[in-house]
Design an enzyme around this catalytic site. Structure first.
Site: not given
Length: 372
Positions: A239, A257
């Site tokens: 991420k 997320d």
């Protein structure tokens, strides 16, 4: 001559006998009268005594009747009170039952959709992306940064906190250590103090010192532009790497997320919970050129409209395209009150937002109160 004197003697005897009889009869009559008088007197005395005793008995009888009446009234009152109490309990029970039923009642959902083919889902997903592009033409990363290193550090700090809190913290941090070399040389306790507002500051300090030293020693003090290199740095996962690649190097990447994952599942793009699986599923739906901006648009929508606990379904422009419509507030007026940031007339998360951002900048962190 001898028979004549006997007749008067017999008559005399008869007369005497009559007289005796009359006298006896008279005496009997007198006796009867006396007896009658005595009986009358006795009866009168008894009646008088009874009459005299009667008033004394009546009040007692009256008291008894009054007591019985009072007892009856009390009993009736108790029964009435018991009935009222029972009625109140029944009403309370009904109210409780109704409240429980309301609490247990599931949120109103949209009518079930027909089974959707893969091709139809892809078309709908891409239309959602186009709708979000019109809704958020100013979508951008909500972390303040001026170079790849600042974005990398800010993204590491954003774990388990808000972008706003990170943006309020990093100005002091970058003023003290603007480069990897400066940060790698920082005293751990001093670094902990600078990033304390972001939470989990000890673990984050360890990651920042480690990645700064790695950048200094292995990459010449520069942030690498490849996913394979970025994920080798302490505290950096896919991420974080995709955020840096997409926004600092222009390399397309999908940032999964909590907001992106939640909306991808609500939109029906994936059923996966694992971030990497979500990334892979979404990557198959959209062209690579859309990945970075798609991430910003979906995250923007998740923060402003499609909240975790209570989505503002009634104020959502893409509601007709959403299979999860009805999970949140569907009343338009109530839903408007749930909108956040610029859509709700509130400041955004960046202290220095892009020029095209229609909302207000976020305020800086308030200075600490000096001890008196």
């Amino acid at each position: 001559m001898n028979e004549t004197p006997e007749k008067p003697a017999a008559a005399t005897k008869a007369a005497a006998k009559k007289a005796v009889t009359k006298k006896a009869t008279a005496q009997k009559a007198v006796a009867k009268q006396a007896t009658a008088k005595t009986t009358t007197k006795t009866t009168t005395k008894k009646a008088t005594a009874a009459a005299e005793a009667a008033p004394a008995k009546k009040p007692a009888a009256k008291k008894t009747a009054t007591a019985k009446t009072a007892t009856a009234k009390k009993t009736a009152a108790k029964k009435t009170a018991a009935k009222k109490t029972a009625a109140k309990k029944a009403a309370a029970k009904k109210t409780t039952t109704a409240k429980t039923a309301t609490a247990k009642a599931p949120a109103k959902k949209a009518p079930a959709r027909k089974p959707e083919s893969r091709a139809a889902m892809v078309r709908r997903a891409r239309r959602i992306n186009r709708e979000l592009a019109e809704l958020y033409p100013y979508a951008h990363p909500e972390l303040d940064f001026t170079n790849p290193f600042e974005l990398l550090v800010a993204t590491v700090l954003s774990a388990q906190t808000t972008d706003l809190r990170v943006n309020q913290t990093t100005p002091r941090l970058f003023a003290v250590c603007p480069t990897p070399e400066d940060m790698a040389a920082m005293d751990p306790e001093r670094l902990e103090e600078l990033i304390r507002p972001t939470g989990f500051f000890r673990a984050k300090t360890k990651s920042l010192l480690g990645l700064s030293a790695a950048l200094r020693d292995r990459f010449g003090g520069e942030v690498p532009g490849r996913l394979e290199d970025l994920v080798t740095l302490p505290g950096v996962g896919r991420k974080t790497a995709n955020v840096v690649l997409g926004n600092a190097f222009g390399v397309p990447g999908i940032t999964v997320d909590t907001h992106f994952g939640r909306l991808a599942r609500r939109f029906g793009w994936t059923t996966a919970e694992d971030a990497e699986k979500v990334e892979a599923d979404v990557a198959e739906i959209f062209p690579k050129s859309e990945w970075t901006m798609l991430s910003h648009r979906v995250v923007f929508h998740g923060r402003r409209v499609c909240h975790s606990r209570k989505p503002a379904c009634g104020a959502c422009p893409i509601a007709p395209l959403c299979p999860a419509y009805g999970e949140g507030e569907t009343d338009p007026e109530k839903a408007k009150k749930l909108l956040k940031y610029e859509l709700g007339g509130q400041p955004g998360q960046r202290l220095k937002p892009p020029a095209d951002y229609p909302g207000q900048p976020a305020p800086p962190m308030a200075p600490p109160v000096a001890a008196s």
